[in-house]
Scaffold this motif. Structure first.
Motif, PDB file in Angstrom:
ATOM      1  N   LEU A 166       2.762   7.345   3.539  1.00  0.00           N
ATOM      2  CA  LEU A 166       3.379   8.398   2.540  1.00  0.00           C
ATOM      3  C   LEU A 166       2.163   8.622   1.175  1.00  0.00           C
ATOM      4  O   LEU A 166       1.989   9.513   0.491  1.00  0.00           O
ATOM      5  CB  LEU A 166       4.669   8.621   2.020  1.00  0.00           C
ATOM      6  N   ILE A 167       2.016   6.879   0.355  1.00  0.00           N
ATOM      7  CA  ILE A 167       1.983   7.218  -0.635  1.00  0.00           C
ATOM      8  C   ILE A 167       0.250   7.855  -0.442  1.00  0.00           C
ATOM      9  O   ILE A 167      -1.105   8.268  -1.043  1.00  0.00           O
ATOM     10  CB  ILE A 167       1.731   5.981  -1.589  1.00  0.00           C
ATOM     11  N   ARG A 210      -1.314   9.489   2.030  1.00  0.00           N
ATOM     12  CA  ARG A 210      -1.001  10.692   1.742  1.00  0.00           C
ATOM     13  C   ARG A 210      -1.025  11.429   0.900  1.00  0.00           C
ATOM     14  O   ARG A 210      -2.027  12.862   0.316  1.00  0.00           O
ATOM     15  CB  ARG A 210       0.178  11.120   2.940  1.00  0.00           C
ATOM     16  N   TYR A 211      -0.029  10.708  -0.462  1.00  0.00           N
ATOM     17  CA  TYR A 211      -0.618  11.481  -1.456  1.00  0.00           C
ATOM     18  C   TYR A 211      -1.443  11.634  -2.604  1.00  0.00           C
ATOM     19  O   TYR A 211      -1.632  12.860  -3.110  1.00  0.00           O
ATOM     20  CB  TYR A 211       1.044  10.970  -2.312  1.00  0.00           C
TER      21      TYR A 211
END
Lengths: 69, 489
Positions: A11-12, A14-15
């Protein structure tokens, strides 16, 4: 590769990479590797997942060439 | 960066303050209810500018200079128009909404003590907010995976900004509306950089504007002491500060819910120009729908609650007249939300999309789900906010509820709205396809915090003010002394 901690790292990624879309999957032309375990044999790991090293960014962070599905 | 930051904040804030002056309460558009209007203006500015930014992305594409020029022109023209309208109508014809209570000796020390308590609580909350924001500069996990991620797509995406709404970006909530991401992305676009201070600043504005709004509205509707007490309770709610700093959208949604209810309460009390407050309520309700999907649920609830309160008391015609003006504020924002939902991010929230009709009926008939969700709701009500509802109830028992009926329709409307919202959230827990336990663990705190500022506002609207309680207590003491003297003689 698995577990919630790994998913959180995805998720990080992707961010950080937005607006480039990052999928939680290695079957793409470009793959971001994050090898954090010192015992991992990188070469063996890459062969196992049909990945080729493009750039070693340091601290276990790798830009890899993958095989699109 | 500083000039760009000011350029991004000041025009929408000025415009919003003018709008709050035009539509807001009080005999003077700017001087009366200054803090209340500033707090309303903060929410309005972020809401309006997120809409103009979204409009610019659709029409003009991601051009920084184009955005600055077009928004600047639009805001200056709108501000000029508002200023002209305000000059034409120098007075609202409103009297002050509340009469100062008769001074009694206890006010001399009570108000300064409450003021000092509020300052200490504010300083502590601000410090805590800053440290929490420094600990998670990109926000907690949902901020990272939903709100700030989408803000990055909007600000960085050039022609690809629409990619964040496709199935390619695996997210559970593709249709979440854009008030928060667009506000952040707009500031980043103005600055030409992505400092983490911007989402933290947006979060801080919403958190403290919520507290300021509840305190200033109660300060005008009830008494200064009551407003200060409400402020201290909200500042002393650790989860409000912590969740605000996490950069989620629940606190902004809570702000817009509270602002809608406050506007309705001020409307009930105003005796001059009142339509502006209804339009303000509509606009704030619209922004709640532009913040989170729960806001889309809030809009029909607030309209239904109004029907349940107004029609029995004043009839259908009065209700219809109110709703016509309410729609003036609501519809423009609602049109943007529907356009976004239909053309930009089509799809349903997972809570609806992952339902099968049979399974939903089975869930509704499963009483163990009601018991589990009910227990969780009650436990949360008892503990929430540290000290939470229990301490507020003890306070109510000590001082009692107000005696005059001035705000009865406003209290009823606020209570019915919050009751229906709670009932709605409860039913979501019953029909959720993700399991009641999962929903309780992941969503209950967040849903509570959306309603908590409005619950505190309602409580202090209903309960006796400290001034009234003190005056009564002083009166009782004098009566006792007189009675003693009579007995002696």
């Amino acid at each position: 590769m698995g577990g919630y901690a790994a998913y959180e790292k995805y998720l990080i990624v992707r961010y950080v990479l937005a607006p480039v879309l990052a999928e939680n999957d290695a079957h793409y032309a470009l793959v971001v590797g994050n090898i954090t375990q010192p015992k991992t044999d990188s070469q063996q790991f890459l062969c196992q997942h049909s990945l080729t090293l493009m750039t070693d960014l340091g601290d276990g962070l790798l830009l890899l060439k993958g095989t699109p599905r | 960066m500083n000039a760009s930051l000011l350029l991004s904040i000041l025009p929408p804030l000025t415009l919003s303050f003018l709008l709050a002056g035009l539509w807001g309460p009080g005999p003077h558009p700017f001087r009366s209810y200054f803090l209340l209007k500033v707090c309303l203006a903060v929410g309005l500015a972020l809401g309006i500018s997120s809409c103009t930014y979204f409009g610019w992305l659709l029409i003009g594409g991601p051009s920084r200079m184009g955005l600055i020029v077009s928004e600047g022109t639009l805001f200056i023209a709108a501000a000029g128009l508002l200023f002209y309208t305000l000059k034409k109508r120098t007075s609202h014809g409103d009297s002050e909404l509340f009469q100062e209570s008769t001074p009694n000796p206890s006010d001399r020390w009570m108000l300064p003590v409450l003021f000092v308590c509020a300052i200490v609580a504010l300083t502590t909350a601000l410090t805590r907010f800053v440290f929490l924001s420094l600990a998670v500069p990109h926000g907690d996990i949902d901020a990272l995976t939903i709100w700030n991620l989408r803000a990055r797509f909007l600000a960085r995406g050039d022609e690809q900004w629409l990619d964040s709404f496709t199935g390619l970006l695996t997210t559970r909530v593709p249709d979440y509306p854009l008030l928060l991401p667009a506000s952040i992305a707009r500031w980043w676009t103005y600055i030409g950089d992505e400092p983490t201070v911007i989402p933290a600043l947006v979060a801080m504005l919403f958190t403290f504007a919520t507290i300021g709004l509840a305190a200033s509205a109660l300060g005008r509707l009830r008494s200064r002491g009551q407003g200060l007490l409400a402020g201290v309770v909200l500042l002393g709610t650790p989860f409000l500060i912590r969740h605000g700093a996490s950069q989620y959208a629940d606190v902004p949604l809570g702000f817009f819910i509270l602002a809608t209810l406050v506007a309705f309460c001020l409307y009930e009390r105003a005796d001059g120009y009142r339509d502006g407050l209804l339009a303000m309520a509509g606009l704030m309700a619209g922004f709640s729908a532009w913040t989170k999907n729960e806001g889309l649920f809030f809009v029909p609830i607030v309209i239904l609650a109004r029907l349940l309160v107004v029609v029995p008391a004043r009839g259908w015609l009065s209700y219809w007249n109110e709703m016509r003006v309410f729609a003036v504020g609501l519809l423009p924002v609602l049109l943007i939300v529907f356009f976004f939902k239909i053309h930009v991010a089509p799809g349903l929230s997972p809570i609806l999309a992952e339902q099968g009709s049979t399974t939903m009926i089975e869930r509704l008939a499963d009483f163990s789900r009601y018991a589990e969700a009910g227990q969780a709701f009650l436990r949360k009500a008892a503990r929430f906010g540290h000290p939470g509802l229990v301490v507020l109830l003890v306070y109510l028992l000590l001082v009692g509820c107000r005696k005059n009926d001035t705000d009865r329709p406003a209290i009823r409307h606020t209570a019915v709205t919050l009751g229906l919202m709670l009932a709605g959230y409860f039913m979501v827990f019953i029909v959720t396809p993700h399991g009641v336990r999962y929903q309780i663990e992941t969503a209950l705190d967040r849903l509570w915090i959306q309603l908590w500022p409005s619950v505190v506002f309602l409580f202090f609207l209903f309960v006796k003010t400290p001034e009234e309680a003190m005056a009564e207590s002083a009166g009782r003491s004098k009566f006792d002394v007189r009675k003693f003297e009579v007995d002696q003689s």
